[in-house]
Design an enzyme around this catalytic site. Sequence first.
Site, PDB file in Angstrom:
ATOM      1  N   ASP A 176       2.160   4.292  -8.066  1.00  0.00           N
ATOM      2  CA  ASP A 176       2.482   4.598  -9.636  1.00  0.00           C
ATOM      3  C   ASP A 176       4.070   5.652  -9.726  1.00  0.00           C
ATOM      4  O   ASP A 176       4.484   6.342 -10.690  1.00  0.00           O
ATOM      5  CB  ASP A 176       2.064   5.853  -9.953  1.00  0.00           C
ATOM      6  CG  ASP A 176       0.443   3.980 -10.092  1.00  0.00           C
ATOM      7  OD1 ASP A 176       1.040   3.403 -10.584  1.00  0.00           O
ATOM      8  OD2 ASP A 176      -0.303   4.945 -10.358  1.00  0.00           O
ATOM      9  N   ASP A 203      -1.804  -3.586 -10.700  1.00  0.00           N
ATOM     10  CA  ASP A 203      -0.925  -2.422 -11.541  1.00  0.00           C
ATOM     11  C   ASP A 203       1.152  -2.265 -11.600  1.00  0.00           C
ATOM     12  O   ASP A 203       1.664  -1.837 -12.526  1.00  0.00           O
ATOM     13  CB  ASP A 203      -1.482  -1.136 -11.787  1.00  0.00           C
ATOM     14  CG  ASP A 203      -3.353  -1.838 -12.328  1.00  0.00           C
ATOM     15  OD1 ASP A 203      -3.625  -2.158 -11.401  1.00  0.00           O
ATOM     16  OD2 ASP A 203      -3.603  -0.028 -12.672  1.00  0.00           O
TER      17      ASP A 203
HETATM   18  N1  GLY Z   1      -2.857   1.839 -13.675  1.00  0.00           N
HETATM   19  C1  GLY Z   1      -3.816   2.025 -13.508  1.00  0.00           C
HETATM   20  C2  GLY Z   1      -4.614   1.834 -14.880  1.00  0.00           C
HETATM   21  O1  GLY Z   1      -4.120   0.779 -16.316  1.00  0.00           O
HETATM   22  O2  GLY Z   1      -5.521   2.197 -15.318  1.00  0.00           O
END
Ligand code: GLY
Length: 385
Positions: A99, A159
């Site tokens: 992330d 994501d």
């Molecule tokens: N990237 C994790 C979420 O959207 O909860």
Amino acid sequence: MFENKPELTLEEAKKALDLAAEQVERNLAEFTDNCQNHSSVHLKYPKCNNDQWTCGFWPGEVWLAYEHTGKAVFKKAALHMVDSFDYRIRNKIAVDHHDMGFLYTPSCVAAYKLTKDEKAKEAAILAADQLLARFQPKGGFLQAWGSMGEAGNYRYIIDCLLNLPLLYWASEVTGEEKYKETAHKHITTCLKYSVREDGSTYHTFLMDMESGAPIRGETCQGYKDDSFWARGQAWGVYGTAISYTYTKNPEYLDTFRRTAAFYLKRLPDDLVPYWDMIFTEGDEPRDSSSASIVACGFLEAAKYLPKEEAGQYRRLAAQMLKSLVDHYAVTDFEKSNGLVLHGTYAKKSPYNTCTPEGVDECVSWGDYFYMEALTRFVKEWEMYW
Ligand code: GLY
């Protein structure tokens, strides 16, 4: 379904941004030396250390408040936060995951784009390097979670499409191709396996560690493996739009259209999805953050679509934003220190593997993308992504 829905006006959007910036300013005292937790607890965000995947969104809100108001107090606070992000990446604090884009784009790339701050630029490039180190050549993807190659964690998640812009940006500022080449390999794998025939998406996708072959889609935060986790769908919509912006690859625009069409088909009457789009009515919690993310995607893609189609997406974004502003935005600052109610981070179901948290609360990225969507609505915005 959409014909008679009211649209947000320019004046309403500006007012909503005024209110959001006012709330952000109120929160500066508490959240300049501390980060904001990923989600609120009884509608109040607690403080946290800079060690969550979500810590970049709050500085992103501060930058958007700065853009909207021009007030120096926002710039000063957001630049102060760059120090913490620089420290985090140099000391590798809680960065063993993919992330890096969520963390470093709204905090440090934004700082660099708006002020040319060199420390922010260097920190964001280090974060892009950290993300590159997550690449698994066997299978061709950026591993989402866990130690590299760990059994059970040989997977990527939808994501990650929002982490790729950090790589495109890093190629632009360094002139090195490796970042965008890796983004290309990842998105190629992702679109091949994660987007289903009907335009819906899998949340996570497991790959075979030995051969790199696809194994299966699995959910973590959605209701079940073959359901339609709303935020995953939203990441798909917005992520493909941004990748199109950087690459002009028509396949990404095509996938944007398919994922958007599926999303639109599963919306309830007020255009804000349930946390999983297997639900289209009833008492399940909503995920308002998905509506803001999708609105950003529609407004981004509209820049490149033929006129009539672009107009349709802009209208849909205006309708979704109208619903958010009128029925979801925080208006009573005593009730909540967030911006948007009814977000859902992770809801437990009998079939998923998530740790339940932040159900029917404000969520940090929900607040950020709400402000981003409104900013896109009121002006030509140079995106942080
Ligand atoms: N990237 C994790 C979420 O959207 O909860």
